[in-house]
Design a protein around this motif. Structure first.
Motif, PDB file in Angstrom:
ATOM      1  N   ILE A   1      38.307  32.384  22.826  1.00 16.52           N
ATOM      2  CA  ILE A   1      38.590  33.821  22.797  1.00 16.52           C
ATOM      3  C   ILE A   1      40.093  34.058  22.710  1.00 16.52           C
ATOM      4  N   LEU A   2      40.865  33.260  23.444  1.00 19.28           N
ATOM      5  CA  LEU A   2      42.319  33.380  23.373  1.00 19.28           C
ATOM      6  C   LEU A   2      42.808  33.156  21.944  1.00 19.28           C
ATOM      7  N   GLY A   3      42.317  32.108  21.313  1.00 18.73           N
ATOM      8  CA  GLY A   3      42.730  31.825  19.941  1.00 18.73           C
ATOM      9  C   GLY A   3      42.338  32.936  18.982  1.00 18.73           C
ATOM     10  N   ALA A   4      41.128  33.456  19.162  1.00 11.97           N
ATOM     11  CA  ALA A   4      40.667  34.535  18.289  1.00 11.97           C
ATOM     12  C   ALA A   4      41.474  35.804  18.516  1.00 11.97           C
ATOM     13  N   ALA A   5      41.817  36.093  19.767  1.00 10.14           N
ATOM     14  CA  ALA A   5      42.604  37.295  20.074  1.00 10.14           C
ATOM     15  C   ALA A   5      43.988  37.207  19.441  1.00 10.14           C
ATOM     16  N   ARG A   6      44.600  36.045  19.514  1.00 10.43           N
ATOM     17  CA  ARG A   6      45.922  35.878  18.910  1.00 10.43           C
ATOM     18  C   ARG A   6      45.879  36.029  17.393  1.00 10.43           C
ATOM     19  N   GLU A   7      44.744  35.688  16.822  1.00 13.84           N
ATOM     20  CA  GLU A   7      44.613  35.797  15.368  1.00 13.84           C
ATOM     21  C   GLU A   7      44.228  37.211  14.932  1.00 13.84           C
ATOM     22  N   GLN A   8      43.249  37.803  15.603  1.00 13.17           N
ATOM     23  CA  GLN A   8      42.692  39.074  15.149  1.00 13.17           C
ATOM     24  C   GLN A   8      43.380  40.303  15.739  1.00 13.17           C
ATOM     25  N   LEU A   9      44.032  40.139  16.887  1.00 12.00           N
ATOM     26  CA  LEU A   9      44.690  41.276  17.541  1.00 12.00           C
ATOM     27  C   LEU A   9      46.200  41.068  17.627  1.00 12.00           C
ATOM     28  N   VAL A  10      46.746  40.254  16.752  1.00  9.30           N
ATOM     29  CA  VAL A  10      48.124  39.795  16.868  1.00  9.30           C
ATOM     30  C   VAL A  10      49.125  40.944  16.969  1.00  9.30           C
ATOM     31  N   ASP A  11      48.879  42.047  16.262  1.00 11.85           N
ATOM     32  CA  ASP A  11      49.869  43.130  16.234  1.00 11.85           C
ATOM     33  C   ASP A  11      49.772  44.074  17.418  1.00 11.85           C
ATOM     34  N   ILE A  12      48.694  43.989  18.211  1.00 13.60           N
ATOM     35  CA  ILE A  12      48.529  44.938  19.317  1.00 13.60           C
ATOM     36  C   ILE A  12      48.278  44.262  20.670  1.00 13.60           C
ATOM     37  N   LEU A  13      48.122  42.958  20.699  1.00 13.94           N
ATOM     38  CA  LEU A  13      47.798  42.252  21.948  1.00 13.94           C
ATOM     39  C   LEU A  13      48.958  42.330  22.927  1.00 13.94           C
ATOM     40  N   SER A  14      48.678  42.757  24.170  1.00 17.39           N
ATOM     41  CA  SER A  14      49.744  42.855  25.169  1.00 17.39           C
ATOM     42  C   SER A  14      49.459  42.082  26.452  1.00 17.39           C
ATOM     43  N   ALA A  15      48.204  41.691  26.699  1.00 16.54           N
ATOM     44  CA  ALA A  15      47.893  40.887  27.888  1.00 16.54           C
ATOM     45  C   ALA A  15      46.583  40.153  27.668  1.00 16.54           C
ATOM     46  N   VAL A  16      46.534  38.904  28.147  1.00 14.94           N
ATOM     47  CA  VAL A  16      45.309  38.108  28.130  1.00 14.94           C
ATOM     48  C   VAL A  16      45.214  37.413  29.486  1.00 14.94           C
ATOM     49  N   GLU A  17      44.259  37.851  30.303  1.00 14.90           N
ATOM     50  CA  GLU A  17      44.086  37.310  31.645  1.00 14.90           C
ATOM     51  C   GLU A  17      42.684  36.716  31.770  1.00 14.90           C
ATOM     52  N   PHE A  18      42.528  35.777  32.703  1.00 12.94           N
ATOM     53  CA  PHE A  18      41.193  35.277  32.979  1.00 12.94           C
ATOM     54  C   PHE A  18      40.992  35.154  34.478  1.00 12.94           C
ATOM     55  N   LEU A  19      39.757  35.187  34.915  1.00 12.80           N
ATOM     56  CA  LEU A  19      39.407  34.901  36.301  1.00 12.80           C
ATOM     57  C   LEU A  19      38.029  34.267  36.319  1.00 12.80           C
ATOM     58  N   ASP A  20      37.772  33.453  37.334  1.00 11.77           N
ATOM     59  CA  ASP A  20      36.467  32.817  37.436  1.00 11.77           C
ATOM     60  C   ASP A  20      35.566  33.620  38.370  1.00 11.77           C
ATOM     61  N   LEU A  21      34.350  33.157  38.534  1.00 10.69           N
ATOM     62  CA  LEU A  21      33.358  33.899  39.299  1.00 10.69           C
ATOM     63  C   LEU A  21      33.757  34.052  40.766  1.00 10.69           C
ATOM     64  N   VAL A  22      34.332  33.002  41.360  1.00 10.71           N
ATOM     65  CA  VAL A  22      34.728  33.090  42.766  1.00 10.71           C
ATOM     66  C   VAL A  22      35.803  34.171  42.943  1.00 10.71           C
ATOM     67  N   SER A  23      36.763  34.209  42.029  1.00 11.10           N
ATOM     68  CA  SER A  23      37.800  35.240  42.087  1.00 11.10           C
ATOM     69  C   SER A  23      37.185  36.631  41.974  1.00 11.10           C
ATOM     70  N   MET A  24      36.243  36.796  41.055  1.00 10.73           N
ATOM     71  CA  MET A  24      35.572  38.088  40.888  1.00 10.73           C
ATOM     72  C   MET A  24      34.853  38.502  42.167  1.00 10.73           C
ATOM     73  N   LYS A  25      34.157  37.568  42.778  1.00 10.46           N
ATOM     74  CA  LYS A  25      33.412  37.890  43.994  1.00 10.46           C
ATOM     75  C   LYS A  25      34.345  38.273  45.135  1.00 10.46           C
ATOM     76  N   MET A  26      35.504  37.621  45.205  1.00 11.32           N
ATOM     77  CA  MET A  26      36.475  37.992  46.234  1.00 11.32           C
ATOM     78  C   MET A  26      36.928  39.443  46.054  1.00 11.32           C
ATOM     79  N   SER A  27      37.257  39.814  44.835  1.00  9.00           N
ATOM     80  CA  SER A  27      37.702  41.184  44.572  1.00  9.00           C
ATOM     81  C   SER A  27      36.607  42.186  44.882  1.00  9.00           C
ATOM     82  N   LEU A  28      35.385  41.896  44.468  1.00 12.03           N
ATOM     83  CA  LEU A  28      34.282  42.821  44.704  1.00 12.03           C
ATOM     84  C   LEU A  28      33.967  42.966  46.187  1.00 12.03           C
ATOM     85  N   SER A  29      34.225  41.919  46.951  1.00 11.12           N
ATOM     86  CA  SER A  29      33.888  41.934  48.380  1.00 11.12           C
ATOM     87  C   SER A  29      34.914  42.663  49.229  1.00 11.12           C
ATOM     88  N   TYR A  30      36.180  42.647  48.817  1.00 10.78           N
ATOM     89  CA  TYR A  30      37.233  43.158  49.693  1.00 10.78           C
ATOM     90  C   TYR A  30      38.008  44.340  49.128  1.00 10.78           C
TER      91      TYR A  30
END
Length: 515
Positions: free
Chosen positions: A280-309
């Motif tokens: 997805i990162l590679g595709a974003a750099r190719e297809q959204l090159v002129d407008i891309l401003s941030a690319v972040e990732f998180l895993d399931l444990v990180s998501m659950k922490m945010s949802l819980s607290y």
């Protein structure tokens, strides 16, 4: 409503429980230092005469002696470290900073420069009884040039305040952090902070056109230029950027501010594997090159922490995706940008790189998605003790480090009910290879866990020629591990520079450089 590119499943997330933390006091305490703890240097202990000099220099109201007021600025943001400073000074201008440093240098009094005290490596709090020089009173915006897009401000300005000021004029700060509401721009520059806009606007170092700083002997270093080009000799300001207060105190800055985009879109994607995340990162750099401003990732444990607290809403329908990707685009044509994003998400779905995707339709929804990502550190603090690691590694090896640590610590994933209450998670700035590896211990610090992590994790980063600090700095917590990222020759050169500029070593001692 959120616009759903693919709609699958239902909402998930569950609670986790509470936790507690303990403090390192002075040079000892419960958390083991590499090679033992530091010993107090041969610095003068503060006397009533010294405090009187401080009061005469900055005014009585700007000298803090009250223990209750000192407690929060003696303690770092993570509550890992606690110093014993008896006095904090809050200067109001550069001349006061110069007089204070000159006096402390003459008297061999150690000092700790401090901004918003939001750092994560113990760099802005005392180790022993160093004098705190807090920059919060130096918070004025001196000028803004809309033609050049250059803002000149004092070092104590809050990052969010600067961003709001610029947005009213059609510009924005090139830096954005989760701690933007309390961090100060001087501290950001001192650590060369990274943040979520790195993909679009580059490093903070590259956006600092000039600065004013006070050296340990009180010399005011005036490099406060707004020039985009200046090839006259050594670029001395670069020494101050990222030096973490060990060479002097930055007092003013000239910062290049980019134009505020008129169209901003935020997308969250559910992803099955980290290999798909990279695709997805590679595709974003190719297809959204002129407008891309941030690319972040998180895993399931990180998501659950945010949802819980955190007070957030899960924006997707399918729960428990192994990974999530957050994309932000910034442009000037709504129809153009929306069409590109929807085509991009359609491509990802057809390529089976995502199971679901959603694009925010308003600022509230966009803020909610960003809050999930930016609030992970806050959620982890609420859950319990957290061992935090901010590293740079090649993108294709980012998550293998998380998996390695998960195996080493016997921390199953994604099951939140681990036998030893240890949870290993990874999230971060995918676009620039910056991984935030976090290891959460619900019931507090455990020395045996710590010993399994350090220095093993730094060795693994070194094996792939990574950096043990991508954006948080070295501070107190990583100083004895600096050799995992820098050669002995490089470290010796740093020590030589330090000795030339700060021969009495009064500036932020026990930080950055190993003994």
């Amino acid at each position: 409503m959120l616009r759903r590119a693919v709609i699958v499943g239902k909402r998930g997330g569950r609670g986790l429980g509470g936790g507690w933390r303990r403090l390192i006091e002075g040079g000892g305490g419960w958390r083991r230092w590499a090679g033992g703890g530091p010993t107090r240097g041969e610095f003068k202990e503060i006397t009533e005469k010294d405090i009187l000099v401080f009061k005469n220099t900055v005014g009585v109201k700007n000298v803090i002696e009250d223990e209750a007021q000192l407690q929060p600025i003696n303690t770092d943001w993570l509550s890992h470290y606690k110093g014993h400073s008896k006095v904090a000074i809050c200067p109001e201008n550069t001349q006061q900073v110069a007089k204070i440093l000159r006096y402390c240098n003459d008297e061999k009094i150690a000092v700790v420069p401090q901004g918003g005290n939001t750092g994560l490596v113990g760099g802005s709090t005392p180790v022993f009884d160093e004098v705190i020089i807090n920059m919060k009173k130096m918070n004025k915006i001196e000028s803004f040039d809309p033609l050049l897009g250059v803002i000149v401000c004092e070092a104590g300005c809050i990052l969010q305040n600067l961003d709001e000021f610029l947005r009213e004029k059609g510009f924005l700060m090139p830096l954005d952090l989760g701690a933007k509401g309390s961090c100060q721009i001087g501290g950001n520059v001192s650590t060369n902070a990274g943040g979520i806009r790195y993909v679009r606007y580059g490093s903070l170092r590259g956006n600092i056109l000039g600065l004013e700083a006070v050296l340990p002997d009180g010399t005011v270093l005036d490099s406060l230029t707004s020039l985009r080009k200046d090839n006259t000799g050594y670029d001395i300001k670069q020494l101050m950027i990222g030096s973490e207060g060990t060479l002097g105190i930055t007092t003013k800055l000239a910062i290049l501010a980019p134009r505020l985009p008129s169209v901003v879109n935020v997308v969250m994607l559910a992803v099955k594997s980290f290999q798909d995340v990279l695709e997805i990162l590679g595709a974003a750099r190719e297809q959204l090159v002129d407008i891309l401003s941030a690319v972040e990732f998180l895993d399931l444990v990180s998501m659950k922490m945010s949802l819980s607290y955190l007070d957030v809403v899960y924006p997707l329908q399918k729960a428990n995706s192994p990974f999530y990707v957050l994309l932000e685009t910034s442009g000037s044509n709504s129809n153009h940008d929306n069409e590109k994003i929807l085509e991009f998400i359609t491509y990802l779905h057809q390529s089976q790189l995502i199971t679901e995707g959603v694009m925010a339709e308003n600022k509230t929804q966009a803020d909610n998605i960003w809050r999930i990502r930016e609030g992970i550190a806050e959620a982890l603090n609420k859950h319990g003790y957290c061992y935090k690691y901010d590293v740079s590694v090649p993108c294709h090896q980012m998550y293998s480090l998380v998996e390695t640590m998960r195996t080493r610590l016997d921390a199953p994933w994604p099951d939140m009910k681990s036998a030893n209450d240890i949870h290993v998670m990874g999230y971060g700035h995918l676009g620039d290879g910056n991984l935030h590896l976090n290891i959460s211990a619900k019931y507090g610090f455990q020395q045996d866990i710590f010993d399994k992590i350090e220095p093993y994790v730094f060795a693994k980063v070194s094996d792939v020629r990574g950096s043990i600090s991508a954006e948080h700095g070295i501070g107190r917590s990583k100083r004895e591990y600096l050799s995992y990222s820098k050669s002995e020759d490089m470290i010796q050169l740093m020590k030589t520079i330090k000795k030339v500029i700060d021969p009495n070593s009064i500036m932020n001692p026990y930080k950055v450089l190993p003994e």
